[in-house]
Design an enzyme around this catalytic site. Structure first.
Site, PDB file in Angstrom:
ATOM      1  N   ILE A  17       0.870  -1.185   0.000  1.00  0.00           N
ATOM      2  CA  ILE A  17       0.000   0.000   0.000  1.00  0.00           C
ATOM      3  C   ILE A  17       0.905   1.234   0.000  1.00  0.00           C
ATOM      4  CG2 ILE A  17      -1.755   1.301   1.313  1.00  0.00           C
ATOM      5  CD1 ILE A  17      -2.938  -1.320   0.558  1.00  0.00           C
ATOM      6  N   HIS A  18       0.741   2.107  -0.969  1.00  0.00           N
ATOM      7  CA  HIS A  18       1.596   3.304  -0.964  1.00  0.00           C
ATOM      8  C   HIS A  18       0.947   4.545  -1.555  1.00  0.00           C
ATOM      9  CE1 HIS A  18       2.204   1.951  -5.106  1.00  0.00           C
ATOM     10  NE2 HIS A  18       2.471   3.205  -5.363  1.00  0.00           N
ATOM     11  N   ARG A  19      -0.287   4.421  -2.071  1.00  0.00           N
ATOM     12  CA  ARG A  19      -0.867   5.582  -2.738  1.00  0.00           C
ATOM     13  C   ARG A  19      -1.125   6.711  -1.752  1.00  0.00           C
ATOM     14  NH1 ARG A  19      -1.361   5.265  -7.693  1.00  0.00           N
ATOM     15  NH2 ARG A  19      -1.040   3.100  -8.244  1.00  0.00           N
ATOM     16  N   ARG A  76       7.428   5.768   1.321  1.00  0.00           N
ATOM     17  CA  ARG A  76       6.397   6.772   1.567  1.00  0.00           C
ATOM     18  C   ARG A  76       5.456   6.308   2.681  1.00  0.00           C
ATOM     19  NH1 ARG A  76       4.204   9.954  -2.634  1.00  0.00           N
ATOM     20  NH2 ARG A  76       2.893  11.384  -1.514  1.00  0.00           N
ATOM     21  N   ASP A 116      -2.733  -1.423  -3.469  1.00  0.00           N
ATOM     22  CA  ASP A 116      -3.325  -0.289  -4.192  1.00  0.00           C
ATOM     23  C   ASP A 116      -2.451   0.067  -5.394  1.00  0.00           C
ATOM     24  OD1 ASP A 116      -1.158   0.923  -2.990  1.00  0.00           O
ATOM     25  OD2 ASP A 116      -2.315   2.398  -1.858  1.00  0.00           O
TER      26      ASP A 116
END
Ligand code: UD1
Length: 364
Positions: free
Chosen positions: A203-205, A238, A282
């Site tokens: 998950i990084h968005r 991130r 994501d």
């Protein structure tokens, strides 16, 4: 003919590697410029080694920053490289800031640009990648498309049919080439997984990790999922930075059923995907890789620019909502992979050679 290909961020490397190899094999001069959008060893260098990419011919070293900063720095510095290399054509891939920045510069210099992975549209203009896709496709000279929706989108937007080519998925070329080598990786043992079932999470968005409310929901989903299945979570820098700042990291790291690990190399991640019971993500590309591998994928997004992965593949879009996410995961844990999934047309390991054949026909 000399072709200059651009890489910038992690998802670019596995797309440019097969194109570079096919260019060299067909007798083209092939140069690679790395913008430096991603710069950590684990986000960049390891991929060059594993994918057989040569050292870049130029490194722009732009690093992190706002979209405006990153795009502007890439544009300025890439312009200088075009003066130096004077390529006959530029190849850009995907939808990251490096893609759009280099396309703008080359097109304004009158150098033809080919966009590989053109035509994908989520319909969600709040995603930075969607803006990058629309701009890149609207000014590129040749458009190489990975799935039928891409052809329909480009024609609807008025792009000339003679510049749009359905060639398949170059990222799958890398997967096909390296699947066997990936299966030899020791990553499962290194994480301490001894044949145990696990869910793989990425998950990084920004929309999911940058602010407290969505990030908290992600944390809740993972905590609940960990009651049902072991979780392996290679964490994007991130996400790590944001979760740490929001006070969400410690709970995940200290959970006995969750392995928060560093971003993985291409071979290690491929191995992790191949053996996962389910993937929760994501990402864009992972929706495609899991479809190819036949591994069930839950994508925490409202829309996808890769609808073929939902229509015939193993992908399912789910809202950012714990009960729905857990319900979908339970269903997979109960029944396993969807028996109806299949590999999309032309995702066959030969997309890059189709790209290069057309480049030769159109640009030579
Ligand atoms: C970018 C792409 C996204 C892609 C993702 C894959 C855009 C708009 N976004 O998002 O489409 O899915 O890459 O990873 O181009 N950082 C590091 N080391 C690195 C790179 C990044 O620590 O090597 C950290 C920095 O704090 C940086 C943050 O990650 O500010 C975000 O990096 P950035 O390149 O801005 O975007 P991504 O979120 O990685």
């Amino acid at each position: 003919m000399n072709i200059l290909s651009v890489v910038g961020a992690r998802p670019n490397f596995m797309k440019v590697a097969p194109i570079h190899a096919a260019l060299v094999q067909a007798g083209f001069g092939s140069r690679i410029v790395h913008t430096g959008q991603h710069y950590d060893v684990r986000m960049s260098d390891v991929f060059f080694a594993q994918l057989g990419l040569p050292e870049p011919d130029a490194h722009l070293g732009v690093g992190s920053g706002s979209h405006a900063f990153q795009t502007a720095r890439i544009m300025e510095t890439f312009d200088d490289e075009l003066s130096r290399f004077r390529p006959d054509g530029v190849v850009v891939v995907g939808d990251v800031n490096s893609t759009v920045a280099c396309t703008l510069v080359a097109v304004k210099r009158g150098i033809p640009v080919a966009h590989v992975e053109a035509g994908l549209r989520s319909g969600d203009r709040s995603m930075p990648e969607e803006i990058n896709r629309i701009v890149t496709d609207s000014i590129s000279d040749l458009l190489f498309v990975s799935e039928p929706s891409g052809m329909a989108n480009l024609l609807r937007e008025g792009r000339p049919p003679e510049i749009t080519h359905f060639v398949g998925n170059v990222m799958i070329d890398s997967l096909v080439m390296l699947r066997q080598r990936a299966s030899e990786s020791n990553v499962l043992a290194e994480i301490g997984l001894n044949g145990e079932a696990y869910g793989l999470v990425t998950i990084h968005r920004p929309a999911n990790v940058d602010s407290p409310e969505p990030a908290g929901k992600i944390r809740d989903i993972l905590m609940e999922l960990a009651d049902k299945i072991r979780i392996v979570f290679p964490m994007h820098p991130r996400t790590r930075a944001s979760f740490s700042e929001l006070g969400l990291l410690d709970g995940l790291v200290s959970h006995s059923a969750i392995s928060v690990i560093e971003p993985q190399g291409y071979l290690e991640f491929l191995n992790l995907m191949q053996h996962a019971t389910l993937v929760l993500t994501d990402s864009g590309g992972i929706q495609e890789e899991t479809t190819y591998l036949g591994v069930p994928c839950l994508t925490i997004r409202d829309s996808t620019e890769r609808p073929i992965t939902v229509e015939i593949g193993t992908n399912q879009l789910i809202p950012l909502d714990a009960p729905t996410a857990i319900g979908a995961a339970e269903e997979i844990l109960g029944v396993g992979p969807s028996p109806t999934s299949r590999v999309p047309d032309l995702w066959d390991g030969s997309a890059a050679s189709r790209v290069v054949k057309i480049l030769g026909d159109e640009w030579a």
